[in-house]
Design a protein around this motif. Sequence first.
Motif, PDB file in Angstrom:
ATOM      1  N   GLU A   1     -26.765  20.589 -26.094  1.00 26.40           N
ATOM      2  CA  GLU A   1     -28.147  21.038 -25.732  1.00 26.40           C
ATOM      3  C   GLU A   1     -28.028  21.929 -24.643  1.00 26.40           C
ATOM      4  O   GLU A   1     -27.440  21.817 -23.841  1.00 26.40           O
ATOM      5  N   ASN A   2     -28.525  23.146 -24.997  1.00 27.05           N
ATOM      6  CA  ASN A   2     -28.521  24.401 -24.054  1.00 27.05           C
ATOM      7  C   ASN A   2     -29.676  25.058 -23.638  1.00 27.05           C
ATOM      8  O   ASN A   2     -30.604  25.021 -24.659  1.00 27.05           O
ATOM      9  N   ARG A   3     -29.869  25.469 -22.525  1.00 22.07           N
ATOM     10  CA  ARG A   3     -31.403  26.114 -22.170  1.00 22.07           C
ATOM     11  C   ARG A   3     -30.485  27.604 -21.548  1.00 22.07           C
ATOM     12  O   ARG A   3     -29.531  27.768 -20.640  1.00 22.07           O
ATOM     13  N   SER A   4     -31.157  28.593 -21.554  1.00 21.57           N
ATOM     14  CA  SER A   4     -30.811  29.843 -21.060  1.00 21.57           C
ATOM     15  C   SER A   4     -32.091  30.731 -20.789  1.00 21.57           C
ATOM     16  O   SER A   4     -33.131  30.681 -21.366  1.00 21.57           O
ATOM     17  N   ALA A   5     -31.990  31.814 -19.813  1.00 24.85           N
ATOM     18  CA  ALA A   5     -33.049  32.797 -19.495  1.00 24.85           C
ATOM     19  C   ALA A   5     -32.147  34.052 -19.228  1.00 24.85           C
ATOM     20  O   ALA A   5     -31.171  33.912 -18.558  1.00 24.85           O
TER      21      ALA A   5
END
Length: 341
Positions: free
Chosen positions: A6-10
């Motif tokens: 699970e990954n989140r990025s901006a």
Amino acid sequence: DLFTSENRSAFLHVDYKLTDSLSVSGGARYYDEKKTNLFQHIGLVPITTVNFGGDHFDYMIGLDWQASDNVFLYTQTATGFQSAGVTPRVFTVGQIQSLPGEEVTNYEIGAKFDFFDRKLRINSAVFYMDYGKRLVNVAGVTQCNLASDPDPGPPFFLGGQGTFCPPNTPAGALPPPMGPGPDPRTGSPWFLYQNAPGTVEGFESEVLAFPMENLALNASVGYNKFEGDQTLTTAPNFRHESALLQPEWNISAGAQYGFNVGGAGRITPRIDWYYQGYRTNGTQGLPQRDPDDIVPGFGLWNARINYDTADGDWQIGLSVINLFDKFYWQQLGSATQRVPG
């Protein structure tokens, strides 16, 4: 094994013109990940889930200069990373552990030139990559703690099959087996990974030429050289300067010419050549021997012929890879094995 990710990025990217011909650009990216790996190595270790991951920040900054209509110059610095992982092959409880990722900073200077009313284009760049973290698999490692110990202990490099762990280690202190079967004093195999920082420097250049109508020519050359930071020759992650895990040189060239077939469309035959330099496959910490530790370089010819309809609605092509049926080694073990002493 089973895994989840699970990954989140901006990210943010900005370009700003300092003048009509000079501009600066910058970017930033934040990345956060959570991973799990469920080890199901039945008979070796208990079913175990490992949680790992983390966050990471990367940036890029560059300067571009359109020196003239035909000359474009740029320089750029950027960071990158490879995310964390796990040791894929485990034999004991202590080897069930996550691995850190890799980090690199790349510095690049490049130029793009157009000549003769854009009939000739040359693109070139030099680069320098600085690995702060870089993982390597260290071969020949043995764990001399017991298989049930959650701490694998220090790695040992034994002389091969049949050699025992030091007597002051848990495995080395075990009694010899009473009957046939493996001797526990030899310890457990361990696919150990260690950090091996280093640098890569090199250049790339390509040429595109259109000397006459319907004729297109291209050529490219690339060079890269790795140098490890480890200078202690007895260290497990030492890499000798003669060890090449990827070729230093790669070269390619190609040509094509389009023939108009009246109003029926166009036929375009093409020929390509690709060359890859030699690699090595010997013990990385020792000087590579020629020819024992050499995976030879090779050159391959490829060919293709395309047919395009006059209206460009569809195309069909026939291609041949390795046109002259050249034999080459894609993977090759060392011809002779080194033994202690």
